[in-house]
Design an enzyme around this catalytic site. Structure first.
Site, PDB file in Angstrom:
ATOM      1  N   HIS A  67      10.845  -6.541  -7.325  1.00  0.00           N
ATOM      2  CA  HIS A  67      11.895  -7.373  -7.343  1.00  0.00           C
ATOM      3  C   HIS A  67      11.898  -8.345  -8.312  1.00  0.00           C
ATOM      4  O   HIS A  67      12.945  -8.887  -8.472  1.00  0.00           O
ATOM      5  CB  HIS A  67      12.036  -7.729  -5.684  1.00  0.00           C
ATOM      6  CG  HIS A  67      10.836  -8.959  -5.475  1.00  0.00           C
ATOM      7  ND1 HIS A  67      10.019  -8.672  -4.760  1.00  0.00           N
ATOM      8  CD2 HIS A  67      10.926 -10.165  -5.791  1.00  0.00           C
ATOM      9  CE1 HIS A  67       9.023  -9.885  -4.463  1.00  0.00           C
ATOM     10  NE2 HIS A  67       9.870 -10.998  -5.088  1.00  0.00           N
ATOM     11  N   ASP A  97       7.340  -2.302  -3.443  1.00  0.00           N
ATOM     12  CA  ASP A  97       7.985  -3.219  -4.174  1.00  0.00           C
ATOM     13  C   ASP A  97       6.753  -3.540  -5.313  1.00  0.00           C
ATOM     14  O   ASP A  97       6.396  -4.638  -5.472  1.00  0.00           O
ATOM     15  CB  ASP A  97       8.047  -4.153  -3.317  1.00  0.00           C
ATOM     16  CG  ASP A  97       8.703  -5.375  -3.688  1.00  0.00           C
ATOM     17  OD1 ASP A  97       9.486  -5.316  -4.866  1.00  0.00           O
ATOM     18  OD2 ASP A  97       8.575  -6.736  -3.537  1.00  0.00           O
ATOM     19  N   SER A 175       5.352 -14.211  -6.050  1.00  0.00           N
ATOM     20  CA  SER A 175       5.487 -12.682  -5.959  1.00  0.00           C
ATOM     21  C   SER A 175       4.885 -12.283  -7.260  1.00  0.00           C
ATOM     22  O   SER A 175       5.078 -12.510  -8.165  1.00  0.00           O
ATOM     23  CB  SER A 175       6.764 -12.152  -5.787  1.00  0.00           C
ATOM     24  OG  SER A 175       7.609 -12.881  -4.562  1.00  0.00           O
ATOM     25  N   GLY A 237       8.290  16.694   5.820  1.00  0.00           N
ATOM     26  CA  GLY A 237       9.581  16.982   6.665  1.00  0.00           C
ATOM     27  C   GLY A 237       9.740  16.834   8.019  1.00  0.00           C
ATOM     28  O   GLY A 237      10.286  17.817   8.629  1.00  0.00           O
ATOM     29  N   ILE A 238       8.613  16.206   8.616  1.00  0.00           N
ATOM     30  CA  ILE A 238       8.799  16.202  10.197  1.00  0.00           C
ATOM     31  C   ILE A 238       8.526  14.534  10.644  1.00  0.00           C
ATOM     32  O   ILE A 238       8.140  13.580   9.749  1.00  0.00           O
ATOM     33  CB  ILE A 238       7.632  16.608  10.734  1.00  0.00           C
ATOM     34  CG1 ILE A 238       6.055  16.032  10.367  1.00  0.00           C
ATOM     35  CG2 ILE A 238       7.692  18.301  10.493  1.00  0.00           C
ATOM     36  CD1 ILE A 238       5.214  16.370  11.416  1.00  0.00           C
ATOM     37  N   GLY A 240       7.284  12.568  14.122  1.00  0.00           N
ATOM     38  CA  GLY A 240       6.333  12.881  15.138  1.00  0.00           C
ATOM     39  C   GLY A 240       5.632  11.464  16.072  1.00  0.00           C
ATOM     40  O   GLY A 240       5.981  10.525  15.735  1.00  0.00           O
TER      41      GLY A 240
END
Length: 322
Positions: A67, A97, A175, A237-238, A240
């Site tokens: 950022h 970030d 930051s 791609g699950i 749980g």
């Protein structure tokens, strides 16, 4: 009356730690342009951002927060010895970030690092940065909670549970700066303070709660960006959830376009083992997948109803599944 014969103990000081680390913490000034509507035309408006960064390699690689340099046209880095350098963006990782910059210069100070810092709750830490452009400033605090360093947990914004939490004060401009231990060794990249909503639904800062990305993760992200221009994360791609009183992960949802679906994994399956290793926790499982090279195959052992099944899953890259 003061007795000069009494031996005085030296006051506790972190000056040696700061002397080791501070020269490698830089000020970052970035400039970009916003197109704002002005009657019937748009007028570019210059926007400047202030932040800090950490020199990680003698070759000029600098870690900072994404950022700080987001949408920047020009990035300048100022060292503590007064050198002003132009910086180029190597790559960024919005999930953590973090961003990596590169400067070309000789005799750069490099911050002390160790492969896996043993950061513990209660450790004294020092935050180094450039708050409000006051110049390099040091704040001190203790670690309140330690974050995990796995890639999987950094795929959603503001997942503060996985950061190092401390009470060393961070302000605007901190930051991207360094969080170091009492020896001056880097343990994290400073990120943000905790925010919440007041009674009027306005965002406000919460005093005494600040966050830093753990060193092990920040270094891993930097190495990936330098090598590949981006961070490569494996994708299964699950979704749980864990069981309280038994091993395994209950599959609650499956991405129909993901590799799990392609391998025949369904909702309500229970994942028991991956490559022969018993499942200890959902976090460790997701980290294993995230850190698996896309294109690699993993053997999943499942329980479906009363059956035990095995299937080969070809891991893909996060973000490549449409």
């Amino acid at each position: 009356m003061f007795d000069s014969s009494v031996t005085q103990r030296a006051p506790m000081s972190f000056s040696d730690a700061i002397a080791n680390a501070a020269p490698a913490v830089v000020n970052i000034y970035s400039t970009g342009y916003d197109n704002r509507p002005l009657l019937y035309r748009r007028q570019p408006v210059e926007r400047t951002s202030l932040g800090s960064g950490v020199i990680m390699t003698a070759g000029g690689h600098i870690l900072t927060c994404y950022h700080v340099i987001k949408d920047a046209e020009y990035i300048n880095v100022i060292l503590q010895d007064g050198r002003v350098l132009d910086a180029q963006l190597v790559g960024q990782d919005p999930h953590t970030d973090l961003a990596v910059l590169k400067v070309t210069e000789e005799n750069l100070p490099v911050i002390p690092q160790t492969e896996i810092p043993d950061t513990r709750v209660g450790d004294i830490v020092l935050a180094i940065g450039n708050p409000y452009n006051l110049g390099q400033t040091i704040t001190q605090g203790v670690v309140s909670a330690t974050g995990r360093a796995g890639l999987s947990n950094y795929v959603s914004s503001a997942n503060y549970a996985d950061f190092i939490q401390m009470d060393a004060v961070l302000n605007k401009g901190n930051s991207g700066g360094a969080l170091v231990d009492s020896n001056g060794t880097l343990v994290g990249i400073n990120n943000a303070n905790f925010k919440t909503l007041d009674n009027n639904r306005r965002i406000k800062d919460v005093a005494g709660i600040f966050f830093s990305v753990p060193y092990a993760l920040a270094k891993r992200v930097m190495d990936d960006i330098v090598a590949h221009g981006r961070v490569i994360r494996g994708y299964l791609g699950i979704s749980g959830s864990e069981f309280i009183d038994q091993p395994g992960i209950l599959v609650t949802a499956v991405d129909p376009k993901g590799p799990a679906a392609a391998a025949g994994i369904r909702a309500n399956d229970i994942i028991m083992k991956i490559d022969g290793n018993a499942i200890e926790s959902a976090f460790k499982t997701l980290d294993l997948v995230a850190e698996t090279q896309p294109g690699s195959e993993l053997t999943f052992e499942l329980r479906r109803d009363e059956q035990v099944l095995k299937t080969q899953v070809t891991i893909t890259e996060l973000g490549s599944n449409g």
